[in-house]
Design an enzyme around this catalytic site. Structure first.
Site, mmCIF file in Angstrom:
data_model
loop_
_atom_site.group_PDB
_atom_site.id
_atom_site.type_symbol
_atom_site.label_atom_id
_atom_site.label_comp_id
_atom_site.label_asym_id
_atom_site.label_seq_id
_atom_site.Cartn_x
_atom_site.Cartn_y
_atom_site.Cartn_z
ATOM 1 N N HIS A 220 0.807 -1.229 0.000
ATOM 2 C CA HIS A 220 0.000 0.000 0.000
ATOM 3 C C HIS A 220 0.842 1.281 0.000
ATOM 4 O O HIS A 220 0.542 2.233 0.727
ATOM 5 C CB HIS A 220 -0.939 -0.004 1.198
ATOM 6 C CG HIS A 220 -2.006 -1.061 1.134
ATOM 7 N ND1 HIS A 220 -2.426 -1.653 -0.027
ATOM 8 C CD2 HIS A 220 -2.767 -1.637 2.122
ATOM 9 C CE1 HIS A 220 -3.382 -2.543 0.234
ATOM 10 N NE2 HIS A 220 -3.607 -2.559 1.530
ATOM 11 N N HIS A 294 -9.731 2.098 -0.127
ATOM 12 C CA HIS A 294 -9.674 0.928 0.741
ATOM 13 C C HIS A 294 -10.847 0.875 1.736
ATOM 14 O O HIS A 294 -10.676 0.442 2.888
ATOM 15 C CB HIS A 294 -8.340 0.929 1.483
ATOM 16 C CG HIS A 294 -7.869 -0.418 1.930
ATOM 17 N ND1 HIS A 294 -8.467 -1.129 2.942
ATOM 18 C CD2 HIS A 294 -6.845 -1.186 1.488
ATOM 19 C CE1 HIS A 294 -7.822 -2.265 3.117
ATOM 20 N NE2 HIS A 294 -6.832 -2.326 2.248
ATOM 21 N N GLU A 427 -11.397 -3.933 -3.302
ATOM 22 C CA GLU A 427 -10.496 -2.894 -3.790
ATOM 23 C C GLU A 427 -10.247 -3.104 -5.274
ATOM 24 O O GLU A 427 -9.645 -4.106 -5.662
ATOM 25 C CB GLU A 427 -9.162 -2.978 -3.042
ATOM 26 C CG GLU A 427 -9.293 -2.946 -1.535
ATOM 27 C CD GLU A 427 -8.147 -3.688 -0.848
ATOM 28 O OE1 GLU A 427 -6.975 -3.406 -1.146
ATOM 29 O OE2 GLU A 427 -8.430 -4.573 -0.022
HETATM 30 C C1 BGC Z 1 -4.764 -6.455 1.930
HETATM 31 C C2 BGC Z 1 -4.711 -7.137 3.261
HETATM 32 C C3 BGC Z 1 -4.307 -6.126 4.266
HETATM 33 C C4 BGC Z 1 -5.340 -5.017 4.247
HETATM 34 C C5 BGC Z 1 -5.051 -3.924 5.216
HETATM 35 C C6 BGC Z 1 -5.743 -5.352 1.992
HETATM 36 O O1 BGC Z 1 -5.739 -4.653 0.800
HETATM 37 O O2 BGC Z 1 -5.084 -7.352 0.905
HETATM 38 O O3 BGC Z 1 -3.799 -8.203 3.256
HETATM 39 O O4 BGC Z 1 -4.219 -6.682 5.526
HETATM 40 O O5 BGC Z 1 -5.349 -4.458 2.986
HETATM 41 O O6 BGC Z 1 -3.780 -3.503 5.102
#
Ligand code: BGC
Length: 463
Positions: A220, A294, A427
């Site tokens: 991310h 998200h 997402e």
């Molecule tokens: C991911 C997860 C992660 C979550 C929060 C999601 O996009 O796929 O693995 O824990 O985001 O970070």
């Protein structure tokens, strides 16, 4: 379905390309992980091959809420396991109310800045930068609230089949709480949503190194991703819609990524109960871009329990099996005859116990060659009747069932503790680790090109 505000004239680039391809060699699971690439590689071939990783084969995965006490971050970085301490200590929640209370927001004056939108001060960053809260409303009584910190959507209020409004996205109560830590609730994620293996990639023979903020991988956008900046905001309002244009400039070398990236994310709400998210980015050097929002959803209302009873349809007949660190093993696999199959509607909980740790997988969307804004997902919450349909120009969708929520993140003055599976994320994205996978749709953005994607969430009720 959509009569969207403004034009949907997409400059959408190479989507179709990737949708057909993806036939690269099967991954070898050699991601530096200690454990095996999961049960996919073992045991009962036909069945197991399409199964998600074997729980027992997996080392402890990065969690959203577990602080790593060995590091002291410059910024709180919620949630990611090898990451810092961002989450507040677990509070002892009082008895849960059947109806979670609304967040306690400071009574800052609201400024009406259009027929369907208002603005108020939400809080101040430690350096004094003001964070604003925008509230968008539509003629059907729906409301969307968002803040300029991280472009976080803090509320999506929609009626149930009896007309009763609830906030159906997971939220925290205040800027202080968001700064203290949260697992990417409602925020804009960038430059690269999802994981990049080992936090590195090569462009034109030059290796770029990124933070490994999630076990051995980059997640991310790194330690200080786009979710942790205050974005420049300007309101937009037109016939039947209102919205906010958010801008952010990420300098060359930011979090290790090459090129100065100029990003605009526009959120609009229209009278058809459509929340549209439009992403535009340009760069001055070749770089990788994969932007998303998200939001965690619970169509029964944030804090109203787990989401296992929601009925989900995913317009995807292939997914990416992953290794123990959630990096794709290689080529997509069919969902047929596996717990990954949501091609026809079924409850999220119906086979989740057969999926190690819960769903956290990239699904490759079906789309006909000339279809730009394709159907990605449809969700119904049977008790409230609330529905959500997602369309997107992006090639894939990450379905995540809030597996790392553990009750340590709270809201409503402590009346809500977000427990495991209290929210799910859908997402819209490119595939994880695309910068290292030439066989996946490319996330490379070059000078002179424009990254342009649209995702639309349409809310409704089923009688
Ligand atoms: C991911 C997860 C992660 C979550 C929060 C999601 O996009 O796929 O693995 O824990 O985001 O970070």
């Amino acid at each position: 379905m959509k009569s969207m505000p403004g034009s949907l004239t997409l400059a959408v680039c190479a989507l179709v390309v990737g949708l057909i391809g993806c036939s690269g060699p099967a991954g070898d699971g050699k991601t530096g992980k200690p454990a095996q690439p999961s049960e996919q590689a073992k045991a009962k071939p036909s069945d197991q091959r399409s199964q998600p990783p074997d729980k027992n084969a997996q080392p402890k995965k990065p969690t959203d809420t577990e602080p790593d006490k060995t590091k002291t971050p410059a910024q709180p970085t919620p949630g990611e396991k090898p990451q810092p301490p961002e989450t507040p200590p677990r509070e002892t929640p009082p008895e849960k109310p059947s109806q979670p209370a609304e967040p306690q927001q400071k009574p800052e004056p609201q400024e009406k800045i259009g027929a369907r939108m208002s603005k108020q001060v939400y809080g101040k960053m430690p350096d004094g930068t003001v964070v604003d809260l925008y509230t968008l409303t539509n003629s059907a009584g729906m409301k969307v609230k968002l803040i300029t910190y991280g472009g976080i959507i803090t509320a999506v209020e929609t009626p149930d089949r009896n007309g009763k409004l609830a906030n159906i996205t997971l939220y925290r109560d205040s800027l202080e709480d968001y700064l203290a830590g949260h697992p990417y609730f409602g925020c804009i994620v960038g430059r690269y949503a999802n994981r990049i293996a080992k936090g590195r990639f090569v462009i034109d023979g030059v290796e770029y190194k990124l933070a490994t903020n999630n076990g051995p991988n980059h997640l991310h956008g790194g330690v200080k991703g786009f979710d942790k900046y205050v974005w420049q905001a300007s309101p937009v309002e037109g016939d039947g819609y209102a919205g906010v244009v958010l801008k952010h400039e990420s300098p060359d070398g930011d979090e290790g990524y090459p090129g100065k990236l100029s990003v605009t994310v526009t959120y609009t709400l229209n009278d058809q109960n459509e929340l549209k998210m439009e992403y535009v980015a340009t760069t001055d050097k070749p770089t990788h871009v994969n932007l998303t929002n998200h939001a965690y959803w619970n169509l029964a209302g944030a804090g109203a329990g787990d989401i296992l009873g929601h009925v989900l349809m995913l317009n995807a007949d292939r997914f990416l099996p992953v290794d123990d660190t959630l990096i794709p093993l290689g080529e997509p696999r069919s969902v047929k005859d596996t717990p990954m199959d949501f091609t026809s509607p079924k409850t999220i909980g119906s086979r989740i116990d057969q999926v190690e740790g819960g769903y956290d997988h990239c699904y490759i969307l079906r789309r006909s060659p000339d279809e730009k804004l394709a159907l990605a997902a449809r969700v119904v919450e049977p008790k409230s009747g609330r529905t959500m349909e997602i369309r997107t120009t992006k090639p894939a969708i990450q379905f995540y069932t809030g597996n790392f929520l553990d009750g340590s993140i709270t809201a409503a003055g402590g009346n809500i503790s977000y427990e495991k599976h209290y929210g799910f994320c859908l997402e819209t994205e490119y595939f994880p680790d695309s910068p290292n996978r030439p066989e996946y749709p490319s996330t490379l953005l070059k000078p002179g090109q424009t990254y342009h994607h649209i995702t639309v969430h349409k809310f409704g009720v089923e009688k």
